[in-house]
Scaffold this motif. Sequence first.
Motif, short mmCIF file in Angstrom:
data_model
loop_
_atom_site.label_atom_id
_atom_site.label_comp_id
_atom_site.label_asym_id
_atom_site.label_seq_id
_atom_site.Cartn_x
_atom_site.Cartn_y
_atom_site.Cartn_z
N GLY A 45 0.81 -1.22 0.00
CA GLY A 45 0.00 0.00 0.00
C GLY A 45 0.84 1.26 0.00
O GLY A 45 0.46 2.27 0.60
N LYS A 213 -2.34 -8.76 -2.85
CA LYS A 213 -1.92 -7.52 -2.20
C LYS A 213 -1.65 -7.72 -0.72
O LYS A 213 -0.72 -7.12 -0.15
CB LYS A 213 -2.97 -6.43 -2.41
CG LYS A 213 -2.54 -5.06 -1.93
CD LYS A 213 -3.56 -4.01 -2.29
CE LYS A 213 -3.11 -2.63 -1.80
NZ LYS A 213 -4.12 -1.60 -2.11
N ASN A 241 -8.27 0.83 -1.36
CA ASN A 241 -8.09 2.05 -2.17
C ASN A 241 -9.31 2.95 -2.16
O ASN A 241 -9.44 3.83 -3.01
CB ASN A 241 -7.75 1.64 -3.61
CG ASN A 241 -6.43 0.90 -3.70
OD1 ASN A 241 -5.41 1.40 -3.26
ND2 ASN A 241 -6.45 -0.31 -4.24
N GLN A 257 -4.70 4.22 -10.92
CA GLN A 257 -6.10 4.00 -10.53
C GLN A 257 -6.62 2.70 -11.09
O GLN A 257 -7.31 1.93 -10.42
CB GLN A 257 -6.96 5.18 -11.01
CG GLN A 257 -8.40 5.13 -10.57
CD GLN A 257 -8.58 5.59 -9.14
OE1 GLN A 257 -8.34 4.83 -8.20
NE2 GLN A 257 -9.00 6.83 -8.95
N PHE A 260 -5.04 -0.18 -9.15
CA PHE A 260 -5.64 -0.33 -7.84
C PHE A 260 -7.01 -1.02 -7.93
O PHE A 260 -7.37 -1.83 -7.08
CB PHE A 260 -5.81 1.04 -7.17
CG PHE A 260 -4.52 1.73 -6.85
CD1 PHE A 260 -3.38 1.00 -6.55
CD2 PHE A 260 -4.43 3.11 -6.84
CE1 PHE A 260 -2.18 1.63 -6.25
CE2 PHE A 260 -3.24 3.76 -6.53
CZ PHE A 260 -2.12 3.00 -6.24
N GLU A 263 -6.46 -4.68 -8.37
CA GLU A 263 -6.02 -5.26 -7.10
C GLU A 263 -7.21 -5.51 -6.18
O GLU A 263 -7.33 -6.57 -5.56
CB GLU A 263 -5.03 -4.33 -6.40
CG GLU A 263 -3.65 -4.28 -7.02
CD GLU A 263 -2.74 -3.30 -6.30
OE1 GLU A 263 -1.54 -3.27 -6.63
OE2 GLU A 263 -3.23 -2.56 -5.42
N ASP A 264 -8.12 -4.53 -6.09
CA ASP A 264 -9.27 -4.66 -5.21
C ASP A 264 -10.21 -5.77 -5.67
O ASP A 264 -10.81 -6.47 -4.85
CB ASP A 264 -10.03 -3.34 -5.14
CG ASP A 264 -9.33 -2.31 -4.26
OD1 ASP A 264 -8.36 -2.69 -3.57
OD2 ASP A 264 -9.75 -1.14 -4.26
#
Length: 327
Positions: A45, A213, A241, A257, A260, A263-264
Amino acid sequence: MSAPGDDVRDRRDEIDAPLERARHETLLRMAADPQHRLVVSLGGGSLPGVCGNVALLRMLEELDLRGRVEEVWGTSAGAAVGGPWAAGASAAEIYALARKLDRPGTIDVPWLRLALACLRKPFGGALPDGLMKGEKIAAAVKAALKVETFEQCPIPFRCIACTDDGYARRRVFRRGPLFPAIFASMTLPGIVLPPALAAGQECGYYDGGLVEKTPLLSLIAEHGRRGDGRRLLVIATHYGNDTRRHRESGFLNRFLQSMFSLEDLAWSYQLAEARARRDVALILLDPRIDDPELFNFSNLQRNCLLARQQFREALEDARIGLTFGGE
């Protein structure tokens, strides 16, 4: 205008006050239970990840839990902090080295070389593989390592990276030299310049956050292969995020962006699978640090205080009891 959360500096003495063991009896009892195997998993992060991970490790030290941790896992910022801690550094030592990065030159973008590469591109030249060399950050990680290999770590350590061979395969490092593995785990694609391939090395690596992550499924799988009959107790950090959710402008910000968001998406499936396991007790900590900057080390103290403030409450008996039914 001050950023949200800046007032935590005014409450530093209150937030930094020693932990009261009586308020953390549930956690202490779970960690001491011979039927539990305690593993710490530190998520990636960027700077908020560094701060949150340092804050958690400091709290584990204060509660005398370091000696009960049987394994440390890390991805990206989690590897950069978890590796040195597993290798014998204290949270205070790691924090002190991170403080030294609050100076000009930490974000070492070779602007001239980048500009020349852009000028040559229309004539067949190649753009660089990354925007920054990351030498100052790499030096800080190296300085924090008290041993050179995974095998020498007082606490067994694992870190996760992603192959850059087009297949994006998860790679769990668990043996050999520590630093190259940690740097591989934190090499943000397109941002950090990857090191040249060593002789015989088939591929390089991207930041492990692209595949896991926060290490969960990998450590659960390894626990299963051990054949350990104990229940796995995982204290994990994750840095969502949500605080970065807004329309971005500029190539770099829009690229990050998108990364991220991917990743989420992967994380939501991984978390659901981990929580479905009856042989895993998961204490998941997300301090939701509202820092939109990736590498602004002047925010280090503020972010560490924000994380400690959140973690103090999250690890108290009342919150842990809600999660585990008063176990």
